[in-house]
Design a protein around this motif. Sequence first.
Motif, PDB file in Angstrom:
ATOM      1  N   ALA A 129       0.819  -1.215   0.000  1.00 18.88           N
ATOM      2  CA  ALA A 129       0.000   0.000   0.000  1.00 18.88           C
ATOM      3  C   ALA A 129       0.854   1.268   0.000  1.00 18.88           C
ATOM      4  N   LEU A 130       2.115   1.149   0.408  1.00 22.73           N
ATOM      5  CA  LEU A 130       2.997   2.313   0.410  1.00 22.73           C
ATOM      6  C   LEU A 130       3.189   2.883  -1.000  1.00 22.73           C
ATOM      7  N   GLU A 131       2.914   2.088  -2.022  1.00 19.62           N
ATOM      8  CA  GLU A 131       3.044   2.553  -3.405  1.00 19.62           C
ATOM      9  C   GLU A 131       2.158   3.769  -3.676  1.00 19.62           C
ATOM     10  N   ASN A 132       0.991   3.820  -3.073  1.00 18.76           N
ATOM     11  CA  ASN A 132       0.030   4.893  -3.357  1.00 18.76           C
ATOM     12  C   ASN A 132       0.011   5.974  -2.293  1.00 18.76           C
ATOM     13  N   THR A 137      -0.666  11.236   3.563  1.00 22.03           N
ATOM     14  CA  THR A 137      -1.074  10.008   4.255  1.00 22.03           C
ATOM     15  C   THR A 137      -0.048   9.557   5.277  1.00 22.03           C
ATOM     16  N   VAL A 138       1.219   9.862   5.032  1.00 18.87           N
ATOM     17  CA  VAL A 138       2.306   9.407   5.896  1.00 18.87           C
ATOM     18  C   VAL A 138       2.846  10.580   6.712  1.00 18.87           C
ATOM     19  N   LEU A 139       2.791  10.439   8.017  1.00 17.62           N
ATOM     20  CA  LEU A 139       3.313  11.459   8.928  1.00 17.62           C
ATOM     21  C   LEU A 139       4.738  11.083   9.325  1.00 17.62           C
ATOM     22  N   THR A 292       2.044   1.440  11.651  1.00 17.42           N
ATOM     23  CA  THR A 292       0.660   1.620  11.228  1.00 17.42           C
ATOM     24  C   THR A 292      -0.235   0.699  12.049  1.00 17.42           C
ATOM     25  N   GLY A 293      -1.510   0.633  11.711  1.00 21.03           N
ATOM     26  CA  GLY A 293      -2.451  -0.180  12.483  1.00 21.03           C
ATOM     27  C   GLY A 293      -3.380   0.696  13.300  1.00 21.03           C
ATOM     28  N   ASP A 294      -4.467   0.081  13.754  1.00 22.12           N
ATOM     29  CA  ASP A 294      -5.502   0.835  14.478  1.00 22.12           C
ATOM     30  C   ASP A 294      -4.961   1.498  15.750  1.00 22.12           C
ATOM     31  N   LEU A 295      -4.147   0.789  16.515  1.00 20.07           N
ATOM     32  CA  LEU A 295      -3.653   1.336  17.782  1.00 20.07           C
ATOM     33  C   LEU A 295      -2.684   2.509  17.584  1.00 20.07           C
ATOM     34  N   PRO A 296      -1.656   2.392  16.751  1.00 23.18           N
ATOM     35  CA  PRO A 296      -0.748   3.527  16.569  1.00 23.18           C
ATOM     36  C   PRO A 296      -1.435   4.791  16.063  1.00 23.18           C
ATOM     37  N   ILE A 297      -2.445   4.622  15.200  1.00 21.25           N
ATOM     38  CA  ILE A 297      -3.152   5.800  14.700  1.00 21.25           C
ATOM     39  C   ILE A 297      -3.834   6.522  15.858  1.00 21.25           C
ATOM     40  N   VAL A 321      23.432   3.752  14.578  1.00 20.19           N
ATOM     41  CA  VAL A 321      22.614   3.350  13.435  1.00 20.19           C
ATOM     42  C   VAL A 321      21.160   3.746  13.657  1.00 20.19           C
ATOM     43  N   LEU A 322      20.648   3.464  14.835  1.00 21.49           N
ATOM     44  CA  LEU A 322      19.233   3.685  15.132  1.00 21.49           C
ATOM     45  C   LEU A 322      18.836   5.163  15.076  1.00 21.49           C
ATOM     46  N   LYS A 323      19.725   6.042  15.471  1.00 24.50           N
ATOM     47  CA  LYS A 323      19.372   7.470  15.515  1.00 24.50           C
ATOM     48  C   LYS A 323      19.158   8.058  14.117  1.00 24.50           C
ATOM     49  N   ASP A 324      19.664   7.372  13.073  1.00 24.04           N
ATOM     50  CA  ASP A 324      19.500   7.865  11.710  1.00 24.04           C
ATOM     51  C   ASP A 324      18.401   7.143  10.933  1.00 24.04           C
ATOM     52  N   ILE A 325      17.573   6.369  11.633  1.00 25.94           N
ATOM     53  CA  ILE A 325      16.455   5.674  10.983  1.00 25.94           C
ATOM     54  C   ILE A 325      15.246   6.604  10.941  1.00 25.94           C
ATOM     55  N   PRO A 326      14.748   6.962   9.763  1.00 26.93           N
ATOM     56  CA  PRO A 326      13.513   7.753   9.715  1.00 26.93           C
ATOM     57  C   PRO A 326      12.328   6.913  10.197  1.00 26.93           C
ATOM     58  N   ILE A 327      11.403   7.557  10.883  1.00 22.09           N
ATOM     59  CA  ILE A 327      10.235   6.861  11.429  1.00 22.09           C
ATOM     60  C   ILE A 327       8.979   7.525  10.884  1.00 22.09           C
ATOM     61  N   TYR A 328       8.065   6.701  10.367  1.00 20.47           N
ATOM     62  CA  TYR A 328       6.843   7.207   9.754  1.00 20.47           C
ATOM     63  C   TYR A 328       5.612   6.554  10.394  1.00 20.47           C
ATOM     64  N   LEU A 329       4.534   7.315  10.437  1.00 22.83           N
ATOM     65  CA  LEU A 329       3.231   6.789  10.850  1.00 22.83           C
ATOM     66  C   LEU A 329       2.288   6.877   9.656  1.00 22.83           C
ATOM     67  N   VAL A 330       1.745   5.724   9.237  1.00 19.13           N
ATOM     68  CA  VAL A 330       0.737   5.708   8.176  1.00 19.13           C
ATOM     69  C   VAL A 330      -0.627   5.883   8.821  1.00 19.13           C
ATOM     70  N   LYS A 331      -1.320   6.950   8.450  1.00 14.44           N
ATOM     71  CA  LYS A 331      -2.578   7.301   9.112  1.00 14.44           C
ATOM     72  C   LYS A 331      -3.812   6.682   8.444  1.00 14.44           C
ATOM     73  N   ASP A 332      -3.619   5.982   7.354  1.00 17.25           N
ATOM     74  CA  ASP A 332      -4.715   5.345   6.626  1.00 17.25           C
ATOM     75  C   ASP A 332      -5.077   4.021   7.303  1.00 17.25           C
ATOM     76  N   THR A 333      -6.344   3.787   7.532  1.00 16.09           N
ATOM     77  CA  THR A 333      -6.787   2.543   8.172  1.00 16.09           C
ATOM     78  C   THR A 333      -7.132   1.452   7.149  1.00 16.09           C
ATOM     79  N   ASN A 334      -7.013   1.763   5.860  1.00 12.23           N
ATOM     80  CA  ASN A 334      -7.385   0.808   4.809  1.00 12.23           C
ATOM     81  C   ASN A 334      -6.170   0.307   4.027  1.00 12.23           C
TER      82      ASN A 334
END
Length: 349
Positions: A129-132, A137-139, A292-297, A321-334
């Motif tokens: 789903a990340l393709e679209n 949609t991505v925070l 992503t998922g219902d709880l993280p949103i 290594v970990l400090k340079d990892i980008p972190i995203y939240l997908v807000k779409d529930t579908n």
Amino acid sequence: MEAENKFKLFLPALEAESNNNITLISADIRREYTQFALFVTKNRKIIPKIESTYSTTDFPSFSEMVKQFIEDNSLTNIAKLAIGVPGPVISGRSEPQRLPWKLDANEIRRETQIDKVYMINDLEATAYALENFDDNTVLTLHESDDFSPGNVAVLAPGAGLGEAGLFWDGICLRPFATEGGHCEFSPRTADEVEFYHFLQKIYGIVSWESVLSNEGLFNIYRFLRDVKHQRQPEWLTQEIEAGNFSKAIINGALEGKDRICTMVIDTFMIFLAREANSLVLKMKATGGLVITGDLPIMLQKFLNKEKFYKNFIISDKMEAVLKDIPIYLVKDTNTIIKGAAVFAAFSEE
């Protein structure tokens, strides 16, 4: 101007004219309900047209539910059927523990008369789903100061704990499924050892899914209530009896309504950061962590806090290594139904 997609996926038939202007059905199967959507492909995109939801247990098989969706909407000329499954898919078959029936792509093909049937793990579908998706949609929760393209990890707590990955081949990302949510939970502190023993009496083997899911959220709560003797407020008793626990405990923490609500969410977020840390390190996911998922949103406010990030980068030797990892939240529930549709539409001609 169209927002830029952060994720470039390997979809070998994306440009194929044979996949343009076709009609396909996609399904997201869950224990209590199954969501269906009709999509049309156009200009390398999937366009939703019709959506319906059915009670999963009302049907003797998945094929009967598909046929009901087709009949209810008078559909014809369906080129493909995509199925997002809450469990492992092996050789076109799956036996998810949460579902009342087994799934076999060949049987579904015969019974529905749809020539091309694609069955895919639900978290692998989420990765597709990340393709679209784009900046709408991505925070972005954490931006990397020194980004290096690479593998991507996907973590999704909800009804269960879904985990998936995207392998970076040097040009594109290739989604793949895992069953990492069923790996055994490992405590770190004395209180967590006590929590582990509490869960061990219930489950025997304590998996991360028993900690990071709707059921896991309740497990943390009842440990704090029954073992640590935190008071259960009357309003929360009513919400539990009404089956609204997850939403009630999160809202209670957001509003500062009761001490136990805050304690539950703080504990859950520490565990979420720790499993995210482990998943990223195992996959060497320098390309990012997608949550992503219902709880993280619902927990977006807590994910934005510095406390989550500080717990995420704790490591014996890998903090750099970990400090340079980008972190995203997908807000779409579908994500599941959309990703399964993308996979079916463009993975082959």
